[in-house]
Enzyme design. Structure first.
Site, short mmCIF file in Angstrom:
data_model
loop_
_atom_site.label_atom_id
_atom_site.label_comp_id
_atom_site.label_asym_id
_atom_site.label_seq_id
_atom_site.Cartn_x
_atom_site.Cartn_y
_atom_site.Cartn_z
N ASP A 33 71.17 35.28 -52.13
CA ASP A 33 69.91 35.15 -52.88
C ASP A 33 68.81 35.44 -51.87
O ASP A 33 68.51 34.61 -51.01
CB ASP A 33 69.76 33.74 -53.45
CG ASP A 33 68.44 33.52 -54.18
OD1 ASP A 33 67.56 34.43 -54.15
OD2 ASP A 33 68.25 32.44 -54.76
N VAL A 34 68.22 36.62 -51.97
CA VAL A 34 67.28 37.05 -50.93
C VAL A 34 65.98 36.26 -50.94
O VAL A 34 65.18 36.37 -50.01
CB VAL A 34 66.95 38.56 -51.05
CG1 VAL A 34 68.18 39.39 -50.73
CG2 VAL A 34 66.40 38.90 -52.43
N TYR A 128 53.15 44.46 -58.59
CA TYR A 128 54.10 45.35 -57.94
C TYR A 128 53.46 46.10 -56.77
O TYR A 128 54.01 46.13 -55.66
CB TYR A 128 54.67 46.35 -58.95
CG TYR A 128 55.74 47.24 -58.37
CD1 TYR A 128 57.04 46.75 -58.19
CD2 TYR A 128 55.46 48.54 -57.99
CE1 TYR A 128 58.03 47.56 -57.65
CE2 TYR A 128 56.46 49.35 -57.45
CZ TYR A 128 57.74 48.86 -57.29
OH TYR A 128 58.71 49.67 -56.74
N LYS A 132 54.41 45.86 -52.69
CA LYS A 132 54.87 47.00 -51.90
C LYS A 132 53.89 47.39 -50.80
O LYS A 132 54.30 47.81 -49.72
CB LYS A 132 55.14 48.19 -52.83
CG LYS A 132 56.33 47.97 -53.74
CD LYS A 132 57.61 47.69 -52.96
CE LYS A 132 58.83 47.59 -53.83
NZ LYS A 132 60.08 47.37 -53.06
N THR A 163 67.25 55.08 -61.78
CA THR A 163 67.91 53.78 -61.89
C THR A 163 67.35 53.07 -63.12
O THR A 163 66.33 53.48 -63.69
CB THR A 163 67.65 52.91 -60.66
OG1 THR A 163 66.27 52.52 -60.62
CG2 THR A 163 68.01 53.65 -59.37
#
Length: 224
Positions: A33-34, A128, A132, A163
């Protein structure tokens, strides 16, 4: 010799491990679990114990929540995006770098940014793009801190890639291709393998004099 990590040991992770084995490599799957520091610490310690050392690590986990204006962005979506995209990058670097420093280097870390974190010219993506952009600046800071140990830290910034993350609700692959074609100079989405090649190059000795760099893999999208 690869240690591949994901939330679950089955499904795509097992496919990666099986594929590496079929190609003649050695691969080992680890659950992680990062967003949880204990989980990250244990996974990286386990990887080092399994392989003897860590020469390269790629931070590939990411999340993309449904687009929303800033005024409509929920704190839940914000927190999840920052946790997976940015905080997890910090945690994985923190414990991998400690291992690499203990090994007395060398080593390479590749983080995953985004073309949207470089050119934040799309509305409704506040969480987002903030996450990033943070990855990009964190990468450069880490590169400065660990260069003395012979450790390199870089990032790749993919554009629209084939993806499930880049599909909108109810959208097919063909729908996505039509939607983005006019906004990408090369006129198509990226194949995941094209992004993987950039990660592999930055991880390799062929990039031995490259650090603190963000490699755009976006078909020229940021140029528009």
């Amino acid at each position: 010799s690869v240690v591949a990590a994901a939330r679950r040991l089955d499904g795509p992770l097992q496919q990666v491990v099986d594929g590496i084995g079929a190609a003649g490599g050695s691969a080992h799957a680890v659950a992680i679990d990062v967003t949880d520091e204990d989980s990250v610490r244990d996974a990286i310690a386990g990887a080092a114990a399994h392989t003897g050392r860590i020469d390269a690590m790629a931070n590939l986990a990411g999340v993309f929540r449904p687009p929303a204006p800033i005024v409509d962005t929920s704190l839940e979506d914000w927190n999840q995006t920052i946790a997976v995209n940015l905080t997890a990058t910090l945690l994985c670097m923190k414990h991998t770098l400690a291992q690499m420093i203990a090994q007395q280097g060398p080593g390479s870390i590749v983080n995953t940014g985004s073309s949207l974190g470089v050119a934040s010219n799309r509305e409704n993506l506040g969480a987002y793009v903030a996450s990033k952009a943070g990855v990009h600046t964190l990468t450069r800071t880490a590169a400065i801190e660990v260069a003395r140990y012979g450790i390199r830290v870089n990032s790749v910034s993919p554009g629209v890639t084939a993806t499930t993350m880049s599909l909108r609700a109810g959208e097919t692959d063909a729908d996505r291709a039509t939607r983005v074609a006019g906004s990408i100079p090369l006129g198509r989405v990226a194949d995941p393998g094209e992004v993987a090649e950039a990660v592999l190059w930055l991880s390799s000795e062929q990039a031995s004099y490259v650090t603190g760099h963000d490699l755009m893999v976006d078909g020229g999208q940021v140029l528009l």
